[in-house]
Design a protein around this motif. Sequence first.
Motif, short mmCIF file in Angstrom:
data_model
loop_
_atom_site.label_atom_id
_atom_site.label_comp_id
_atom_site.label_asym_id
_atom_site.label_seq_id
_atom_site.Cartn_x
_atom_site.Cartn_y
_atom_site.Cartn_z
N PRO A 46 29.89 -15.79 16.54
CA PRO A 46 29.52 -14.67 17.25
C PRO A 46 29.55 -15.04 19.00
O PRO A 46 29.80 -16.42 19.24
N PHE A 47 29.96 -13.96 19.55
CA PHE A 47 30.17 -13.40 20.95
C PHE A 47 29.02 -14.04 22.19
O PHE A 47 27.45 -13.39 21.10
N THR A 48 29.00 -14.63 22.46
CA THR A 48 27.56 -15.46 23.39
C THR A 48 27.79 -15.54 24.34
O THR A 48 28.76 -16.10 25.11
N PRO A 49 27.29 -14.89 25.77
CA PRO A 49 27.90 -14.43 27.21
C PRO A 49 27.36 -16.09 28.29
O PRO A 49 26.30 -16.59 27.39
N LYS A 50 27.64 -16.56 28.70
CA LYS A 50 27.14 -17.99 29.64
C LYS A 50 26.77 -17.19 30.69
O LYS A 50 26.62 -16.13 31.64
N GLN A 51 26.07 -18.19 31.06
CA GLN A 51 24.97 -17.90 32.75
C GLN A 51 26.36 -18.91 33.76
O GLN A 51 26.05 -19.64 33.40
N VAL A 52 26.40 -17.90 34.56
CA VAL A 52 27.04 -18.41 36.17
C VAL A 52 26.91 -18.14 37.01
O VAL A 52 26.50 -16.74 36.82
N GLU A 53 27.20 -18.24 37.95
CA GLU A 53 27.54 -17.51 39.07
C GLU A 53 28.03 -15.92 39.43
O GLU A 53 29.20 -16.24 38.71
N PRO A 54 27.91 -15.47 39.70
CA PRO A 54 28.18 -13.83 40.26
C PRO A 54 29.79 -14.67 40.96
O PRO A 54 29.82 -15.58 41.73
N VAL A 55 30.73 -14.28 40.54
CA VAL A 55 31.79 -14.14 41.25
C VAL A 55 32.08 -12.69 42.71
O VAL A 55 31.84 -11.46 42.12
N LEU A 56 32.06 -12.87 43.78
CA LEU A 56 31.66 -12.21 44.35
C LEU A 56 33.78 -11.73 44.80
O LEU A 56 35.17 -13.03 45.07
N VAL A 57 33.90 -10.45 44.52
CA VAL A 57 35.59 -9.36 45.07
C VAL A 57 34.95 -9.05 46.19
O VAL A 57 34.74 -8.70 46.09
N ASP A 58 35.94 -9.95 47.42
CA ASP A 58 35.33 -9.33 48.84
C ASP A 58 36.79 -8.84 49.41
O ASP A 58 36.35 -8.47 50.77
N GLN A 59 37.71 -9.64 49.50
CA GLN A 59 39.50 -8.77 49.54
C GLN A 59 39.88 -8.55 49.35
O GLN A 59 39.78 -7.27 50.22
N ASP A 60 41.09 -8.65 47.96
CA ASP A 60 41.86 -7.60 47.08
C ASP A 60 40.80 -6.81 45.83
O ASP A 60 41.02 -7.15 44.88
N LEU A 61 39.86 -5.62 46.46
CA LEU A 61 39.55 -4.80 45.20
C LEU A 61 40.61 -4.08 44.25
O LEU A 61 40.48 -3.72 43.71
#
Length: 180
Positions: A46-61
């Motif tokens: 089954p699907f299991t999400p992973k705990q990760v640091e957020p990905v910041l998108v601040d250059q090319d939206l």
Amino acid sequence: MRPAARIVAAALAAVTLAACSRDDADTSAPEPETTSSAPVVEEKTPFTPKQVEPVLVDQDLNDPAHDPGLNVDWEIMSVNYGNYGGSVIHLLITNRNDVPLPADAFTAPTLAISDYSGNLTQIQRMTEDQYPGLVSALDLPLGPGASTNLAYAFQTSYGALYNAEFKIGNVIFKGSLPRN
């Protein structure tokens, strides 16, 4: 043939069939071995999400952003004025998993706008009751490799999105959300 003769013939046929079936029941034939011809179906994990640091998108939206925790791609397709006020952010989500992405795999997104001093203010999201016809969540699991569009309405003006933080899943889009 007469009707009476037909009835007699039908009765004799029924008695003959009953006698034949009784003979079959009395003789004991060996029972065949039972085999299954149904294909074996392997259950996928089954699907299991992973705990990760957020990905910041601040250059090319404009570019899709990969969410490693959910293994999906998010892409802001457009930001528009809302039909009932506010602003609507339209997203494309693509499932990169080998299993379906559950409808409840991620929480509702948040939006914060920055004032001229740089202070962030959380903006209230408009509900489907306030905004009829808005598809603002997965209503069914998203199949492997599949994509779908989502739209989220917020109670803020289009012009206020020049310096905003839009968080969805494990991705933060930061900057000017309106697009040409």
